[in-house]
Design a protein around this motif. Structure first.
Motif, PDB file in Angstrom:
ATOM      1  N   CYS A   1      14.027  15.943  -1.767  1.00 46.99           N
ATOM      2  CA  CYS A   1      14.940  17.009  -1.179  1.00 46.99           C
ATOM      3  C   CYS A   1      15.388  17.515  -2.394  1.00 46.99           C
ATOM      4  CB  CYS A   1      16.082  16.075  -0.459  1.00 46.99           C
ATOM      5  SG  CYS A   1      16.891  14.891  -1.135  1.00 46.99           S
TER       6      CYS A   1
ATOM      7  N   GLY B   1      20.650  20.318   1.216  1.00 47.31           N
ATOM      8  CA  GLY B   1      20.324  21.151   2.248  1.00 47.31           C
ATOM      9  C   GLY B   1      20.123  22.583   2.187  1.00 47.31           C
TER      10      GLY B   1
ATOM     11  N   ASP C   1      17.007  24.316   3.099  1.00 49.11           N
ATOM     12  CA  ASP C   1      16.703  24.481   4.466  1.00 49.11           C
ATOM     13  C   ASP C   1      17.480  25.414   5.244  1.00 49.11           C
ATOM     14  OD1 ASP C   1      14.691  22.335   4.777  1.00 49.11           O
ATOM     15  OD2 ASP C   1      16.204  20.844   4.604  1.00 49.11           O
TER      16      ASP C   1
ATOM     17  N   HIS D   1      24.962  24.877   5.274  1.00 52.67           N
ATOM     18  CA  HIS D   1      23.893  24.002   4.602  1.00 52.67           C
ATOM     19  C   HIS D   1      24.579  22.506   4.741  1.00 52.67           C
ATOM     20  CE1 HIS D   1      27.062  24.774   1.575  1.00 52.67           C
ATOM     21  NE2 HIS D   1      26.716  23.560   0.989  1.00 52.67           N
TER      22      HIS D   1
ATOM     23  N   HIS E   1      22.781  20.269   6.984  1.00 51.49           N
ATOM     24  CA  HIS E   1      21.184  20.041   7.100  1.00 51.49           C
ATOM     25  C   HIS E   1      21.075  18.760   6.099  1.00 51.49           C
ATOM     26  CE1 HIS E   1      19.532  23.839   8.658  1.00 51.49           C
ATOM     27  NE2 HIS E   1      20.491  24.159   8.192  1.00 51.49           N
TER      28      HIS E   1
ATOM     29  N   THR F   1      26.014  11.232   3.429  1.00 47.19           N
ATOM     30  CA  THR F   1      25.707  12.041   4.564  1.00 47.19           C
ATOM     31  C   THR F   1      27.053  12.556   5.069  1.00 47.19           C
ATOM     32  OG1 THR F   1      25.262  10.717   6.314  1.00 47.19           O
ATOM     33  CG2 THR F   1      23.439  11.481   5.097  1.00 47.19           C
TER      34      THR F   1
END
Length: 454
Positions: free
Chosen positions: A221, A266, A269, A283, A286, A308
């Motif tokens: 990621c 994120g 994405d 973002h 994501h 998160t």
């Protein structure tokens, strides 16, 4: 060479080494402790190596507190100090060199006798330490095959001494990095990452992972953000931004720090071009790729939720113009995500510091933002649903409802109203709101939280 350890532990080590000597055995401080002593750091752990067998160690120290631990490679704990035996595995006639030759890196393959002040350094680890070189001991290919996690340890030690890899070690890691995906206990990788968060600049660890091709195996990621443009509001790439943010967070809070390194992953994405400009709208929501990587590395559910959650709230605005209503909503969001306002503020400060296109917050700006939160926090009890001065049973009786999900939905709507106007958080006002807006409540059940804006 002074041993930079606590006086109590220093006495315990000296006692053990002297007793071995009196009983005719060699014994040395080995491994990372020697490296740390040479770096003039307080060793995290003191390990002693001797050519006495485990049974002989237990006999020599039978009047002390002795505990034998480990099955595959048993060691003795004497008064809490770890002592390992080289006799069972290696050639005792060439002790301790025979044992040191099986260790991971030259900087960890030294032995030290603090009584004679003698350093045994058969692989020039001291020179490599002075030059900042990470080099596998003896046979790099064999060292990696014995334990592929050593490749990640190489990156951590490189970051620790702000060094670089020897050419042979780098080539072998690049050629062997796929081994990290097979038959490796992911918990061990987790522990290496966790230890790296305690370094002065963990960004060097992530950059070493990238250089060796390991980052794509551990944190894909983040790896995909390496060359991702930071957009018109940043003067650095997304990867560079994440590195600066993580470094700016305290090493005493390793999971918060890791959140800093991952908080913008994120953006990959979310990236899209609008009106000719690169944007990353939304973002922060994501989080799927980050969650997947953390789960694969066996992070706890608590740590994953914390990282998160911080990611999801880090874009929440807090300025010197933030209204009391907006501040209450922010505090409510933090409470919902089980986050402390201090974690939010530390992330905001680090996020600003990691942006080359904008100046960091001044102390005055930080104080102003904290004061806005403190004013709302002082004496307030309306940031949690259970702070409402009306219960589900009250709502059932007032509106003549049956118990069920509708009651919870109505409480949620009342909570939204109270966030806007805390003065209404009393039983009488809440009862009036229930009666006055009952049709609206019925329509709002199952709809968006914003259905009732009063």
């Amino acid at each position: 060479m002074e041993i930079l350890i606590l006086q109590k532990e220093k006495r315990a080590v000296s006692f053990i080494l002297n007793r071995f000597k009196k009983n005719g055995f060699q014994a040395y401080i080995t491994g990372g402790a020697v490296r740390d002593i040479l770096l003039k750091r307080d060793p995290a752990d003191i390990d002693i190596l001797t050519h006495a067998s485990i049974k002989e160690i237990a006999f020599i120290f039978q009047d002390q507190k002795v505990k034998i631990v480990g099955k595959a490679f048993p060691v003795c704990l004497v008064n809490g100090i770890e002592i390992s035996s080289g006799r069972a595995k290696f050639d005792s006639s060439n002790f301790p060199e025979s044992d040191l030759g099986h260790r991971d890196f030259t900087i960890n393959s030294m032995a030290f006798d603090p009584i004679s002040k003698k350093i045994i350094d058969p692989f020039n680890g001291r020179k490599d330490l002075e030059d900042g070189i990470i080099r596998f001991t003896k046979d790099p290919e064999k060292r990696i095959k014995e334990d592929p996690v050593r490749m990640i340890r190489a990156c951590r030690f490189s970051a620790m001494i702000d060094g670089f890899f020897s050419l042979s070690s780098l080539k072998l890691i690049l050629a062997s990095n796929n081994l990290i995906e097979d038959a490796i206990a992911k918990e061990r990788i987790f522990h290496e990452i966790y230890k790296a968060m305690g370094l002065k600049r963990p960004s060097l660890f992530f950059k070493a992972l990238k250089k060796t091709g390991l980052l794509s195996k551990i944190f894909p990621c983040l790896d995909r953000c390496y060359d991702l443009d930071g957009g018109p509001h940043h003067g650095e790439t997304v990867f560079e931004h994440c590195m600066m943010v993580g470094d700016a967070l305290p090493k005493s809070l390793p999971i918060l720090r890791l959140a800093g390194f991952l908080h913008d992953a994120g953006k990959f994405d979310a990236a899209e071009i609008k009106a000719g400009k690169l944007t990353f709208a939304g973002h922060e929501h994501h989080i799927e790729a980050v969650t997947h990587d953390l789960e694969r590395l066996r992070f706890s559910l608590k740590d994953i939720s914390y990282i998160t959650s911080l990611t999801k709230v880090h874009m929440r605005p807090l300025t010197d113009q933030t209204t009391p209503k907006a501040a209450r909503r922010l505090l409510s969001m933090l409470d919902k995500e089980k986050l402390d306002y201090r974690d939010f503020m530390q992330m905001r400060i680090a996020d600003k510091k990691g942006n080359l296109a904008k100046p960091p917050y001044t102390m005055s700006q930080i104080r102003t933002r904290l004061q806005i939160l403190f004013i709302q926090m002082k004496g307030q009890k309306t940031f949690k649903m259970n702070h409402l001065e009306i219960t589900g049973n009250d709502i059932i009786q007032i509106l003549g409802l049956e118990p069920g999900p509708d009651v919870g939905a109505i409480k949620k709507q009342l909570f939204e109203i109270i966030l806007d106007d805390p003065e209404k958080n009393n039983y009488n006002d809440l009862k009036k709101l229930c009666l006055k807006y009952m049709p609206c409540f019925n329509n709002a059940v199952g709809q968006d939280e914003s259905a009732l804006k009063m």
